[in-house]
Write an enzyme that holds these catalytic residues in place. Structure first.
Site, short mmCIF file in Angstrom:
data_model
loop_
_atom_site.label_atom_id
_atom_site.label_comp_id
_atom_site.label_asym_id
_atom_site.label_seq_id
_atom_site.Cartn_x
_atom_site.Cartn_y
_atom_site.Cartn_z
N LYS A 22 19.22 -15.74 35.02
CA LYS A 22 18.63 -15.38 33.72
C LYS A 22 17.26 -14.75 33.93
CE LYS A 22 16.42 -18.77 31.46
NZ LYS A 22 15.03 -18.49 31.05
N ASN A 23 16.46 -15.33 34.82
CA ASN A 23 15.07 -14.87 34.99
C ASN A 23 14.93 -13.62 35.84
OD1 ASN A 23 14.37 -16.89 33.30
ND2 ASN A 23 13.47 -18.23 34.87
N ARG A 93 10.47 -16.43 24.26
CA ARG A 93 9.12 -16.00 24.65
C ARG A 93 9.12 -14.91 25.72
NH1 ARG A 93 5.60 -18.99 25.17
NH2 ARG A 93 4.54 -17.90 26.83
N CYS A 117 5.19 -23.55 23.53
CA CYS A 117 6.56 -24.08 23.47
C CYS A 117 6.47 -25.52 23.93
CB CYS A 117 7.49 -23.25 24.35
SG CYS A 117 7.28 -23.60 26.08
N ARG A 122 1.22 -21.99 27.15
CA ARG A 122 1.81 -20.76 27.70
C ARG A 122 1.14 -19.50 27.15
NH1 ARG A 122 8.05 -21.41 28.58
NH2 ARG A 122 7.60 -19.90 30.23
N PRO A 123 -0.17 -19.39 27.38
CA PRO A 123 -0.89 -18.20 26.90
C PRO A 123 -0.42 -16.94 27.62
CG PRO A 123 -2.25 -19.48 28.42
CD PRO A 123 -1.00 -20.30 28.17
N VAL A 124 -0.76 -15.79 27.07
CA VAL A 124 -0.43 -14.51 27.71
C VAL A 124 -1.70 -13.70 27.96
CG1 VAL A 124 1.97 -14.36 26.95
CG2 VAL A 124 0.13 -13.54 25.42
N ASP A 125 -2.82 -14.41 28.09
CA ASP A 125 -4.12 -13.74 28.30
C ASP A 125 -4.13 -12.87 29.55
OD1 ASP A 125 -3.90 -16.39 29.47
OD2 ASP A 125 -5.89 -16.03 30.29
N LEU A 126 -3.43 -13.31 30.59
CA LEU A 126 -3.43 -12.53 31.85
C LEU A 126 -2.66 -11.22 31.69
CD1 LEU A 126 -2.86 -15.49 34.36
CD2 LEU A 126 -5.04 -14.42 33.72
N ASP A 308 10.95 -25.31 37.63
CA ASP A 308 12.19 -25.30 36.85
C ASP A 308 13.22 -26.27 37.40
OD1 ASP A 308 12.15 -21.74 36.03
OD2 ASP A 308 10.99 -23.46 35.32
N LEU A 330 2.21 -26.74 37.30
CA LEU A 330 2.20 -25.45 36.60
C LEU A 330 2.07 -25.54 35.09
CD1 LEU A 330 3.27 -24.62 39.47
CD2 LEU A 330 4.38 -22.75 38.32
N ARG A 400 20.63 -21.61 26.36
CA ARG A 400 19.73 -20.48 26.64
C ARG A 400 19.85 -20.03 28.09
NH1 ARG A 400 13.97 -21.79 25.76
NH2 ARG A 400 13.92 -19.77 26.77
C1 EPZ Z 1 8.41 -17.86 34.17
O1 EPZ Z 1 7.72 -18.12 32.97
C2 EPZ Z 1 9.83 -18.36 33.96
N1 EPZ Z 1 10.44 -17.63 32.84
C3 EPZ Z 1 9.79 -19.86 33.65
O2 EPZ Z 1 11.15 -20.31 33.56
C4 EPZ Z 1 9.13 -20.59 34.82
O3 EPZ Z 1 9.04 -21.96 34.50
C5 EPZ Z 1 7.73 -20.00 35.06
O4 EPZ Z 1 7.82 -18.58 35.27
C6 EPZ Z 1 7.06 -20.61 36.29
O5 EPZ Z 1 7.85 -20.40 37.41
C7 EPZ Z 1 10.92 -16.38 33.08
O6 EPZ Z 1 10.85 -15.85 34.17
C8 EPZ Z 1 11.55 -15.69 31.91
P1 EPZ Z 1 4.01 -18.04 34.26
P2 EPZ Z 1 6.27 -17.45 32.72
O7 EPZ Z 1 3.37 -16.90 33.54
O8 EPZ Z 1 6.18 -16.13 33.35
C9 EPZ Z 1 -0.15 -19.84 32.98
C10 EPZ Z 1 12.98 -21.28 32.55
O9 EPZ Z 1 13.21 -22.49 32.59
N2 EPZ Z 1 -0.42 -18.52 32.38
O10 EPZ Z 1 4.34 -17.87 35.70
O11 EPZ Z 1 5.99 -17.57 31.25
C11 EPZ Z 1 0.95 -20.59 32.25
O12 EPZ Z 1 0.43 -21.28 31.13
C12 EPZ Z 1 11.59 -20.80 32.28
O13 EPZ Z 1 13.81 -20.40 32.82
C13 EPZ Z 1 -1.66 -18.28 31.82
O14 EPZ Z 1 -2.54 -19.15 31.80
O15 EPZ Z 1 5.32 -18.45 33.50
C14 EPZ Z 1 1.45 -21.54 33.32
O16 EPZ Z 1 0.60 -22.66 33.38
C15 EPZ Z 1 10.72 -21.91 31.73
N3 EPZ Z 1 -1.91 -17.06 31.25
C16 EPZ Z 1 1.29 -20.72 34.62
O17 EPZ Z 1 0.35 -19.68 34.30
C17 EPZ Z 1 -0.96 -16.06 31.25
O18 EPZ Z 1 -1.24 -14.96 30.73
C18 EPZ Z 1 2.58 -20.08 35.11
O19 EPZ Z 1 3.12 -19.34 34.03
C19 EPZ Z 1 0.30 -16.33 31.84
C20 EPZ Z 1 0.53 -17.55 32.41
#
Ligand code: EPZ
Length: 424
Positions: A22-23, A93, A117, A122-126, A308, A330, A400
């Site tokens: 999926k990812n 998301r 969620c 799960r911010p998207v600031d980065l 995960d 994480l 999902r």
């Molecule tokens: C991906 O989510 C996966 N989803 C998640 O899988 C997985 O748990 C996660 O990576 C970690 O491996 C998909 O690939 C679709 P991150 P993502 O950005 O990209 C923080 C599942 O079960 N962060 O790597 O959203 C965040 O809060 C899902 O299939 C910021 O602070 O995760 C977290 O603490 C659940 N600012 C850490 O980084 C940002 O702008 C890692 O998040 C982005 C992230």
């Protein structure tokens, strides 16, 4: 709402064929926005998140043709709308993955903020900072990211303070059409990120460093790319989940259609617990073990132990002799499955982001509620060993990310049924 009913304490045997990841599918579907041609995506998992993202692209004007239940052809040349609405983003998301490609191709887009969620804020600031670094003007208003780059994006140095999987994928896609060179420092190294880079490279994009601490992309300056047929890599998390089904019931089962290297951290942990594992080119067999030892794990970015798989190993820990310790690094709230496992009789104590699981505990079937995708799979695993019947509610979370889960589990001997519960 649907629920699953599982009758526990049956030994398992046989083999499970793993679906596409999926990812990996989600970023590759978003990547079709960068293509000038119709892109064929094979080995696509038939799961809700994938169908929702395709539906979202079609809402924006793209065309998609189902070739079969796991193959689709997408053409994005007719996209005439770049507003990714809240109603879809709140359900999925990963729609944030459209930010980079839409901005890169059309010079503007509005993407709803995903919001938090069950597992965290799960911010998207980065993601946003990276787009600004590449020259985009971003305004956050009414819950939307309003992004414009009328002269296109420019290559830039992106240094991620924190490793972000979809953040890395967004920048890779944005950089592909940008003008000049983009360097990503501290990128995610997950296999799903690497497949995105490999697909772009195989289709002529000048990209290197995937899997290392620095990825470099030379943008095409707005020139769309021709993408050849793609086959999605197997889902390492689905594979790990079924290995845990064999482990928790102490059965011998084989999982097929996988890339063993992608499961290294998971396999090492299973061996540490006491399982013998036989690894072939594209399959793995886990053998029943005399005794399951307690273990320690800390979740980490790839190639470390995947977050995960944390919930699934917590379910497994209830069957291991001694006190197991799980630390979630994480996400700040990824222990929603603890209360539900405790309803089945698990002996778990929490202190901040550390869980201590006292085993071996004889679990007893009960009604439990899924709260997020991977927590729901942990409840299924616990139901396999709980005596009597376990009913897992809100299994839309499960649908999902797990294709045909009851068929795959029934095939290896699980007594499982899905009930359609009329809305109360
Ligand atoms: C991906 O989510 C996966 N989803 C998640 O899988 C997985 O748990 C996660 O990576 C970690 O491996 C998909 O690939 C679709 P991150 P993502 O950005 O990209 C923080 C599942 O079960 N962060 O790597 O959203 C965040 O809060 C899902 O299939 C910021 O602070 O995760 C977290 O603490 C659940 N600012 C850490 O980084 C940002 O702008 C890692 O998040 C982005 C992230």
């Amino acid at each position: 709402m649907d629920y699953l009913q599982i009758e526990g304490n049956h030994n398992l045997s046989g083999s499970v064929t793993i679906s596409g990841a999926k990812n990996a599918a989600l970023p590759l579907i978003a990547m079709t926005i960068l293509a000038k041609n119709s892109v064929l995506l094979g080995n696509l998992p038939n799961v809700v998140d994938v169908r929702v993202l395709i539906k979202l692209l079609v809402m924006l004007g793209a065309n998609s043709i189902d070739k079969d239940k796991n193959t689709i052809e997408i053409n994005t040349n007719d996209i005439n709308n770049t507003k990714v609405v809240y109603d879809i983003v709140r359900k999925m998301r990963a729609s944030i993955l459209l930010l980079g490609p839409l901005l890169a191709r059309f010079g503007k887009c509005q993407v709803s903020l995903p919001g938090g969620c069950a597992i965290g804020a799960r911010p998207v600031d980065l993601h946003i900072k990276a787009m600004q670094n590449m020259g985009a003007k971003i305004q956050i208003k009414n819950g939307y990211i309003n992004a414009t780059a009328p002269k296109g994006l420019k290559g830039s140095n992106i240094i991620f303070d924190k490793i972000t999987v979809t953040g890395t994928e967004n920048v890779i896609m944005a950089a592909t059409l940008a003008k000049g060179k983009t360097t990503i420092i501290n990128p995610a190294k997950e296999p799903e990120v690497i497949q995105l880079c490999d697909v772009l490279k195989q289709n002529g994009v000048d990209i290197s460093g995937q899997g290392s601490d620095e990825i470099t992309i030379i943008g095409t300056d707005g020139e769309l790319i021709n993408i050849a047929d793609i086959s999605i890599i197997p889902d390492r998390i689905e594979a790990g989940t079924y290995l845990c089904a064999g482990a928790i019931t102490n059965s011998t089962i084989t999982i097929k259609n996988i890339i063993p290297k992608h499961l290294e951290a998971i396999l090492n942990k299973l061996k540490e617990i006491g399982f013998n594992i036989n690894i072939d080119k594209d399959s793995i067999t886990i053998f029943k073990s005399k005794e399951l030892n307690a273990f320690e794990l800390t979740t980490s970015e790839y190639p470390g132990f995947p977050t995960d798989m944390q919930a699934q190993f917590m379910a497994l820990a209830t069957q291991c002799k001694g006190v197991s310790t799980i630390k979630e690094r994480l996400f700040e709230n990824r222990f929603m499955h603890v209360n539900e496992l405790q309803r089945l009789g698990a002996n778990i104590s929490l202190l901040g982001n550390v869980a201590n699981i006292n085993g071996k505990t004889n679990l007893i079937g009960a009604d439990v509620m899924a709260t997020d995708l991977r927590a729901s799979s942990a409840l299924v695993l616990a139901g396999l060993v709980a005596s009597g019947e376990t009913k897992i509610h809100r299994i839309y979370h499960l649908d999902r990310g797990y294709e045909k889960i009851e068929d795959k589990l029934s095939k290896i001997g699980v007594h499982i049924k899905r009930f359609k519960n009329d809305r109360v």
